[in-house]
Design a protein around this motif. Sequence first.
Motif, PDB file in Angstrom:
ATOM      1  N   PHE A  78      -0.897   3.373  -9.726  1.00 41.10           N
ATOM      2  CA  PHE A  78      -1.878   2.663  -8.904  1.00 41.10           C
ATOM      3  C   PHE A  78      -2.179   3.508  -7.678  1.00 41.10           C
ATOM      4  CE2 PHE A  78       0.941   1.033  -5.486  1.00 41.10           C
ATOM      5  CZ  PHE A  78       2.194   1.241  -6.065  1.00 41.10           C
ATOM      6  N   THR A  79      -3.236   3.151  -6.969  1.00 43.31           N
ATOM      7  CA  THR A  79      -3.614   3.878  -5.753  1.00 43.31           C
ATOM      8  C   THR A  79      -2.704   3.415  -4.627  1.00 43.31           C
ATOM      9  OG1 THR A  79      -5.886   3.973  -6.554  1.00 43.31           O
ATOM     10  CG2 THR A  79      -5.515   4.450  -4.213  1.00 43.31           C
ATOM     11  N   PHE A  80      -1.648   4.162  -4.418  1.00 40.99           N
ATOM     12  CA  PHE A  80      -0.550   3.755  -3.534  1.00 40.99           C
ATOM     13  C   PHE A  80      -1.039   3.358  -2.142  1.00 40.99           C
ATOM     14  CE2 PHE A  80       3.777   3.414  -2.341  1.00 40.99           C
ATOM     15  CZ  PHE A  80       4.000   4.084  -1.130  1.00 40.99           C
ATOM     16  N   SER A  81      -1.926   4.148  -1.571  1.00 42.40           N
ATOM     17  CA  SER A  81      -2.345   3.931  -0.192  1.00 42.40           C
ATOM     18  C   SER A  81      -3.157   2.646  -0.007  1.00 42.40           C
ATOM     19  CB  SER A  81      -3.167   5.121   0.306  1.00 42.40           C
ATOM     20  OG  SER A  81      -4.321   5.294  -0.500  1.00 42.40           O
ATOM     21  N   SER A  82      -3.570   2.025  -1.090  1.00 39.14           N
ATOM     22  CA  SER A  82      -4.394   0.813  -1.005  1.00 39.14           C
ATOM     23  C   SER A  82      -3.582  -0.469  -0.953  1.00 39.14           C
ATOM     24  CB  SER A  82      -5.348   0.736  -2.202  1.00 39.14           C
ATOM     25  OG  SER A  82      -6.266   1.801  -2.176  1.00 39.14           O
ATOM     26  N   TYR A  83      -2.265  -0.364  -1.071  1.00 42.25           N
ATOM     27  CA  TYR A  83      -1.448  -1.566  -1.206  1.00 42.25           C
ATOM     28  C   TYR A  83      -0.333  -1.633  -0.169  1.00 42.25           C
ATOM     29  CZ  TYR A  83      -3.767  -2.349  -5.610  1.00 42.25           C
ATOM     30  OH  TYR A  83      -4.718  -2.579  -6.569  1.00 42.25           O
ATOM     31  N   ALA A  84      -0.122  -2.845   0.332  1.00 40.91           N
ATOM     32  CA  ALA A  84       1.066  -3.103   1.122  1.00 40.91           C
ATOM     33  C   ALA A  84       2.295  -2.954   0.239  1.00 40.91           C
ATOM     34  CB  ALA A  84       1.008  -4.507   1.708  1.00 40.91           C
ATOM     35  N   MET A  85       3.383  -2.542   0.857  1.00 41.67           N
ATOM     36  CA  MET A  85       4.641  -2.400   0.149  1.00 41.67           C
ATOM     37  C   MET A  85       5.728  -3.174   0.891  1.00 41.67           C
ATOM     38  SD  MET A  85       3.996  -0.552  -2.549  1.00 41.67           S
ATOM     39  CE  MET A  85       5.645  -0.091  -3.098  1.00 41.67           C
ATOM     40  N   ILE A  86       6.676  -3.652   0.134  1.00 41.11           N
ATOM     41  CA  ILE A  86       7.675  -4.578   0.678  1.00 41.11           C
ATOM     42  C   ILE A  86       9.067  -4.187   0.174  1.00 41.11           C
ATOM     43  CG2 ILE A  86       8.368  -7.013   0.733  1.00 41.11           C
ATOM     44  CD1 ILE A  86       4.909  -6.307  -0.513  1.00 41.11           C
TER      45      ILE A  86
ATOM     46  N   TYR B 255       0.824  -9.300   0.971  1.00 45.16           N
ATOM     47  CA  TYR B 255       2.253  -9.043   1.091  1.00 45.16           C
ATOM     48  C   TYR B 255       3.066  -9.832   0.071  1.00 45.16           C
ATOM     49  CZ  TYR B 255       1.273  -6.326   5.230  1.00 45.16           C
ATOM     50  OH  TYR B 255       0.802  -5.358   6.078  1.00 45.16           O
ATOM     51  N   VAL B 256       2.402 -10.565  -0.782  1.00 51.12           N
ATOM     52  CA  VAL B 256       3.096 -11.235  -1.883  1.00 51.12           C
ATOM     53  C   VAL B 256       3.497 -10.161  -2.892  1.00 51.12           C
ATOM     54  CG1 VAL B 256       2.821 -12.838  -3.803  1.00 51.12           C
ATOM     55  CG2 VAL B 256       1.883 -13.403  -1.551  1.00 51.12           C
ATOM     56  N   GLN B 257       4.721 -10.247  -3.395  1.00 54.15           N
ATOM     57  CA  GLN B 257       5.266  -9.177  -4.219  1.00 54.15           C
ATOM     58  C   GLN B 257       4.896  -9.346  -5.690  1.00 54.15           C
ATOM     59  OE1 GLN B 257       8.583 -10.801  -2.140  1.00 54.15           O
ATOM     60  NE2 GLN B 257       6.684 -10.594  -1.002  1.00 54.15           N
ATOM     61  N   LYS B 258       4.001  -8.485  -6.152  1.00 55.26           N
ATOM     62  CA  LYS B 258       3.516  -8.589  -7.537  1.00 55.26           C
ATOM     63  C   LYS B 258       4.362  -7.772  -8.497  1.00 55.26           C
ATOM     64  CE  LYS B 258      -0.430  -7.502 -10.488  1.00 55.26           C
ATOM     65  NZ  LYS B 258      -0.381  -8.736 -11.284  1.00 55.26           N
ATOM     66  N   ASN B 259       4.622  -6.520  -8.175  1.00 55.21           N
ATOM     67  CA  ASN B 259       5.384  -5.634  -9.051  1.00 55.21           C
ATOM     68  C   ASN B 259       6.666  -5.217  -8.321  1.00 55.21           C
ATOM     69  OD1 ASN B 259       2.240  -4.843  -9.299  1.00 55.21           O
ATOM     70  ND2 ASN B 259       3.212  -4.865 -11.312  1.00 55.21           N
TER      71      ASN B 259
ATOM     72  N   LYS C  50       5.401  -3.900  -4.778  1.00 60.28           N
ATOM     73  CA  LYS C  50       3.988  -3.654  -4.460  1.00 60.28           C
ATOM     74  C   LYS C  50       3.308  -4.989  -4.167  1.00 60.28           C
ATOM     75  CE  LYS C  50      -0.242  -2.550  -7.054  1.00 60.28           C
ATOM     76  NZ  LYS C  50      -0.546  -3.963  -7.324  1.00 60.28           N
ATOM     77  N   GLY C  51       2.470  -5.006  -3.146  1.00 57.12           N
ATOM     78  CA  GLY C  51       1.778  -6.231  -2.797  1.00 57.12           C
ATOM     79  C   GLY C  51       0.628  -6.548  -3.731  1.00 57.12           C
ATOM     80  N   LEU C  52       0.171  -7.795  -3.617  1.00 57.96           N
ATOM     81  CA  LEU C  52      -0.979  -8.233  -4.402  1.00 57.96           C
ATOM     82  C   LEU C  52      -2.250  -7.538  -3.936  1.00 57.96           C
ATOM     83  CD1 LEU C  52      -0.769 -12.118  -4.793  1.00 57.96           C
ATOM     84  CD2 LEU C  52      -0.880 -10.416  -6.630  1.00 57.96           C
ATOM     85  N   GLU C  53      -3.246  -7.524  -4.801  1.00 57.68           N
ATOM     86  CA  GLU C  53      -4.532  -6.933  -4.466  1.00 57.68           C
ATOM     87  C   GLU C  53      -5.324  -7.802  -3.487  1.00 57.68           C
ATOM     88  OE1 GLU C  53      -7.009  -4.586  -7.489  1.00 57.68           O
ATOM     89  OE2 GLU C  53      -7.912  -6.585  -7.472  1.00 57.68           O
TER      90      GLU C  53
END
Lengths: 122, 106
Positions: A27-35, A107-111, A98-101
């Motif tokens: 995925f495009t790492f820079s586009s997503y919040a990470m937790i 910041y909800v954890q999808k993956n 990885k956060g939701l789109e």
Amino acid sequence: EVQLGESGGGLVQPGGSLRLSCAASGFTFSSYAMIWVRQAPGNGLEWVSAISGDASSTYYADSVKGRFTISRDNSKNTLYLQMNSLRAEDTAVYFCAKGLEQADSNYVQKNWGQGTLVTVSS
Amino acid sequence: DIQMTQSPSTLSASIGDRVTITCRASQSIRRWLAWYQQKAGKVPKLLIYKASSLESGVPSRFSGSGSGTEFTLTISSLQPDDFATYYCQQYISGLTFGGGTKVEIK
């Protein structure tokens, strides 16, 4: 396919330091919040820290504020957690996620990665 | 800090049962609530976000409702694959998980 792989866990003495890494792909790492989320053996889930996609915003649980630092290198698709002044109660499996789109729930954890075990003991 | 309280902590149910898990917030979180499922030895899986939005790929027997301080996760007809621990999480101010609800076989 989204893949997250944590590394850097291990045994450390109280007061010591560790740096966890989370390598991301698919995925495009820079586009997503990470937790970062942790789970002590036999216990429930505990949120640790979060960071926005561009690293401009960072958030910490009170239990780690001032001791842990979250960061990311978008050129390397890697998330980090620098953990200092470690305590026995920091012993846990640490997961990166990885956060939701969706912008309002990013910041909800999808993956989730498989986690790395940190043990703080003398 | 916002505290999240789940009840019950353990629930025994049979295949086909309708199951309801409650999550209460210590202050209003509007609808900023997610639900996760974690099976033993596995990583958590997102089920629902924004209180009632079903994550893609999650079976429709799962549903979420509520707003403010009281929320529920309902499994309309419990299946063998649903025996797991379920966690709620608020995300209006930082992130806080509830203590979890373990769904066991009766």
